[in-house]
Design a protein around this motif. Sequence first.
Motif, PDB file in Angstrom:
ATOM      1  N   PRO A   4      -6.505   5.363   2.572  1.00 54.17           N
ATOM      2  CA  PRO A   4      -7.520   4.367   2.199  1.00 54.17           C
ATOM      3  C   PRO A   4      -7.282   3.724   0.832  1.00 54.17           C
ATOM      4  O   PRO A   4      -7.911   2.733   0.495  1.00 54.17           O
ATOM      5  CB  PRO A   4      -8.815   5.186   2.189  1.00 54.17           C
ATOM      6  N   THR A   5      -6.399   4.289   0.047  1.00 56.20           N
ATOM      7  CA  THR A   5      -6.188   3.774  -1.310  1.00 56.20           C
ATOM      8  C   THR A   5      -5.113   2.699  -1.307  1.00 56.20           C
ATOM      9  O   THR A   5      -4.440   2.454  -0.303  1.00 56.20           O
ATOM     10  CB  THR A   5      -5.765   4.926  -2.240  1.00 56.20           C
ATOM     11  N   ALA A   6      -4.946   2.061  -2.457  1.00 60.43           N
ATOM     12  CA  ALA A   6      -3.844   1.108  -2.610  1.00 60.43           C
ATOM     13  C   ALA A   6      -2.525   1.861  -2.604  1.00 60.43           C
ATOM     14  O   ALA A   6      -2.437   2.999  -3.058  1.00 60.43           O
ATOM     15  CB  ALA A   6      -4.010   0.327  -3.919  1.00 60.43           C
ATOM     16  N   PHE A   7      -1.487   1.230  -2.074  1.00 51.20           N
ATOM     17  CA  PHE A   7      -0.169   1.865  -2.070  1.00 51.20           C
ATOM     18  C   PHE A   7       0.892   0.787  -1.898  1.00 51.20           C
ATOM     19  O   PHE A   7       0.613  -0.369  -1.538  1.00 51.20           O
ATOM     20  CB  PHE A   7      -0.052   2.916  -0.967  1.00 51.20           C
ATOM     21  N   LEU A   8       2.125   1.185  -2.153  1.00 52.75           N
ATOM     22  CA  LEU A   8       3.282   0.344  -1.857  1.00 52.75           C
ATOM     23  C   LEU A   8       4.274   1.227  -1.138  1.00 52.75           C
ATOM     24  O   LEU A   8       4.771   2.202  -1.699  1.00 52.75           O
ATOM     25  CB  LEU A   8       3.885  -0.235  -3.142  1.00 52.75           C
ATOM     26  N   MET A   9       4.554   0.890   0.143  1.00 52.77           N
ATOM     27  CA  MET A   9       5.432   1.720   0.967  1.00 52.77           C
ATOM     28  C   MET A   9       6.431   0.842   1.685  1.00 52.77           C
ATOM     29  O   MET A   9       6.321  -0.389   1.689  1.00 52.77           O
ATOM     30  CB  MET A   9       4.617   2.552   1.962  1.00 52.77           C
ATOM     31  N   GLY A  10       7.419   1.508   2.291  1.00 54.74           N
ATOM     32  CA  GLY A  10       8.451   0.777   3.011  1.00 54.74           C
ATOM     33  C   GLY A  10       8.793   1.444   4.316  1.00 54.74           C
ATOM     34  O   GLY A  10       8.844   2.672   4.403  1.00 54.74           O
TER      35      GLY A  10
END
Length: 1348
Positions: free
Chosen positions: A363-369
């Motif tokens: 639910p939080t902000a993230f940066l993924m790939g």
Amino acid sequence: MAEHIASGLLEACVVVGASNDKLKELYESLQQENGVPLPLLDPEVLQVHAPPFVTKENMTEPGIGHFSRGQRRRSFIKKKSNRPGVAPGNTKSSEGSTGDVSVPKDLDLVALPQLCFPASPSQEMRKRCKDKMQVQRKPHQTCLPRGLQVSKQLKDDHFHFLVFTDVFGNQTHGVVVHYYRLIQINQLFQEGAQHQNGHVHKHPQFYAPYGVCIISKHPYYTALKDCLSCLLGQLKTCRMADLDERVKEFSAKLALVPIPPPGPLHVMFTLRPLTIVLPSREDKDRPVIDLDLHLPFLCFTPRVLLQIITSILTEQRLVFFSSNWARLTLMAECFMLYIHPLRWQHPLVPTLSRQMLDFLMAPTAFLMGCHLNHYQEVATETDDLILINVDEGTISSDHADIPEAPRAAAECFKRRRNGLHLHYDVEAVHQGACMDINDLRMRRRRWQENLNWEIQKVTLEFIVNIFRDVSDHLNYEHRVFNTEEFLKTREPVDQQFYKKVLESHIFHSFLKDRLSRKTDAFTRMELSTRTEAQKMKAGVENPRRPTMQEMARKYNCPENRLSKRLGTSLPNLGEEKHLSIPRHASVTKAKAIPDISLDIPAKQIKIFKLPEFPPPLVYQYVHHYYGEVTHQLGKAMASLPTGDSSLLARYYYLRGLVNTLNSKRLEALSDFQNLYKTDVELFPGELVRTLVDSLQKEERAQAERRSELRRLLCKLKSDEKSELVTDDHVKKFQLPKISMHLEEFVTCIQESGIVRDMATIHRLFEALTDGQQKVVDPELFRVFYTFWRETEAEAQDVHLPSEVIEHLDNNECVYKLSSSVKTNHGVGKIAMTQKRLFLLTEGRPGYVEITKFRDIEEVKISAASFLLLRIPSLKIKSSLRKEVFEANLKSECDLWSLMVKEMWAGRRMADDHKHRRCVDMEKYGTFPLPHEGHWSIPLVIFQCKTFAKDTHTLLLPHDPANCPSVENDPQHMQQALANVLLMDAVVGCLQSPKATVAASKLAYYDKMKKEVPMMVPKTTVEALKHRINPSLCMTTPQTVDVLLYTPGQLLLSDCDLDGTPKLWCALRHGTVVVFDAASWSMQQNCIQVGTKQLNCMLGLDQEQVWIGSQDSVIYIINTRSMSCHKQLTEHRAEVMDFALEEKSSKYSHTQVYSCSADGFVIVWDVLTLKVKKQFHLDCEGLQFLKLYNGTLWCGARDCIMEVRKSGALHRKLSLPEAVMSTNTTFSSFLLLVEAGEIWTSFSDSGELCVWALTDLTAPSNRIILPECTGVTCMIKVKDQIWVGCHGSSPMPSSVSGKIFVLDSESCNVRKELQAHTDSVQALCSAENRYVFSGSAKHDGKIAIWKVE
């Protein structure tokens, strides 16, 4: 070597693949079921190698490393949860089991196999693949194209990159290479298993994939990739039995590589066949950049680039997709660098394996790939994600809003991006072929470094343009940011972006740094890209109003001729649609960012090459290798040109690090101690404390015997005692909810940003509580605050016709506008600027000047007859007009009378005290006057015969006698303006008959004019040129302890950013404020050097300022970077004074003498900062040093001594008997060698004594200074002696600080100057043409005097 103290390049090296058992099972199944597709396997950890690889204890067993072969070949996954952790260096597990791989402490490898083979399927996925393959579906249709899968063909190697983040936000980085190796059947089965009946069976060839992952604390992606490329050449040719040792040797070599410190020193080493470079960080706040920063510029359009950056700044949930795993981490890291110095505060997982896709539900902000094959699945099953397709260069989202970047900043970014040269082949087309691969790589690396530097400047400027105005809404003392007021100044189209950003963790962390006055890349870029108007604004604390120049630029369309507020009462404004103009119309033109050059050159880089690696698993060889590195570093230091302290500091740091790794603790501490003299910013506090704690008893005794180490140990102890918890909280301004007494009211007003001055807030409190209980009701404060802010907002809507703007100066602002009134010049509105009153006539808008405030002769209220009524009217008489201006202001009459009188009184105070600012530099420009290689106080060229007889005449800037109409706002006028606007707000919020009476309590200058006649002595008026306030950005005035003037440079090199003359002002608690002496604008509002009082300053070589502090440290400020990077810590008591000895020949070095209160004098070599000699003088409180003709004169509280350079006492002058009974001490002394005299003054006596140098025992000539109770300082200027003293009254309302100007020959008082309301604390001269005086805290001002 030294364990857990200092780390090198390698944190760990892990080999991942399929175990022999799995490969054996796979081979047998393929033999039984011929033609079955090759299945996917679960990857396992096969080897783990982590430093230290050798220790002194195992030096007799050179072949022993961390792990036995049996251990390295066992599965990690199966037994990790059932075993205790094993410390690094142990060769056996605690339970004696050989069925597991030992794992270093604090290294969690659970998810590593999946990340090394990120497409490896789960059990369920593998089963689905198998079932679908049985119905003759192609594998690539259901399974990802990569994973741990045995192949019948040899495949290409493949690299990708990883980022690991722990729960504290600390990151480690990994580089992984996949390579394929022929499965050697004879190693899978027992010997002879493949021979049946004497025949040798030919088996099919299979290739097994292996992954080697290097883990490092530092993001050296390119360097580690090159290292693995070198390793691959060995792994592909070695036997399987030797693979473990090869990997271990490789790991041990990388562990020998030290990390370069921040700054202009890179480290180079050789791994055959490549030469590899480890770039350093640019400074301690920047991360390492070892990747191609232009990759996103090649993949995305400028608009998409900006959308990704703004999505990161607003903390969206972002997912990158690519069919190439290597692109994901590099793209994420590039964007993290683009937003520097802002920092991403949320999960960063650029590479997600198939098993980790549920992370996207967080639910939080993230940066993924993720791999591109998951794009549709992720897009279908998740909401509010921003999906970025790296391969296609697109960004999309079904539900989340993708914010646009602020328009002006975005346009500037696009202009800069178009100027970048992103293609190496195009740039290198003129170059010939390179025969050496390392030369070719070096050429490409230089190009990449230059491009990376250009991209950093472009992206940093973008961040600066977005947040440049944040500082205007900060209150540093109370650590408050006024969010609402900042948002009101943003353009409507940018509101959505800023509302999201201001609520982000990224921005909150950024605010902490701003409120702590951190000098980082943002601060430096913001200062270097300021326009002239922004530089002037930085030193002025005025309520925010648009200037005429801004107004003319903003409203350049015909429909924008008049604003709502100005035009609603005028009869002929046309249709209503013209009245509803948005406040921020013409956004692009109004907020266009000027095209300022970003010509900031990159620093020159030096490369230190490490020696060839020794056999890395033998202690003696490793020990000898570290010794060779320190020897090479010593040679590099010796070859440096004298004075290159920047590189010298890096060499000291690197040598200290190597000595630490080599367990030479004392040598390491000595190297780190030298960082105080070369670059204290590099000092590794935690590492040094760890070293000190690890000292053995014998080593500690040796350290106590070495003076420099003893000082270091003492300083560490004192620093531990004085360590305070840093207050880094950030508050948002909120209106009060309870009644406030005076103390709470002061805090609330300062937090709101309305006014900062303590005395003004006290008067405001009296006005709001007039006749009531001395508390301010929260509702009353809300009404007052709302009225103030609405008035400020309405002022942004005020637009004047171009015909009116032509009559006003560019820097003038309309601060108050009356309602439509009848005057003797027609009907119109009275407008007040900081300089004048004028009438804006109705009908056809026109301009009628009423008067400038300096020309007012009388202001009074009378009654005008209208039918049977008597209407209050305001009459203003000007010295330039015979006719008296009269306006029927009705109910506004009393308020306008108060305001005009206050502005008039403030103008008179400013004129009488020459409290002026600078000329309009954009209008007139400056001209450097050569003076012995420098240029002194800058001059202005006026091309006008009005000012002088000749067409081109050099005049002093802002001299009232020469340019009376071009000064900017004087500080008295700023204060008067604040008083006037507060009066308006008080009357507006009280809405009672007594409101004007209450507001009159804010009429500070008008009250002073009535109570105390503002009669300034003629001598003061003639000599006083200006007054400036160094405490402008502080809540209360501060004592000016020391002043120093440094001249500008006539010729500037390319790397110089600023060569203007400067005035350095030392305030209490270690604060230094710097003024640009060309404009008197505040260039640096706070350089913090310690926390104690500063006693002395000395300028050296245009590049250094030495500052002596009460904390016994000499701080050295670099005048180019405006930062303190060096400290001299040899003194043991507060440093009191400096004396400079110039070079006696071209081969000698400049020396500086410094003295401390305990009687010690130290002689420093300026270039090397080494102690040449030191000696002790027997006296009470050594305070002053003077050097003349090879003789040192030292002044103490009880005596003045003539001392040989060797420290031998030659002569001594004691306190005269006449003053000994008064308990006084010497406060200063002057040497007049030409006259053969020495002048002395006393702290508690108003007399000077003049002694004959030839005979100090002869009676002195006594000079009595009238109305002086003590002398604080003296300087000689030409043939004059300037004496600063204090009077008998410490009250701020009376003159207690005087300056006496005496003739050095006749000893008579020539002038008595009065410009300070507290004692004069400091005097300094500007090349014998001007004198600066600074006063104590009740006044806290700096006066600038003309020397005749």
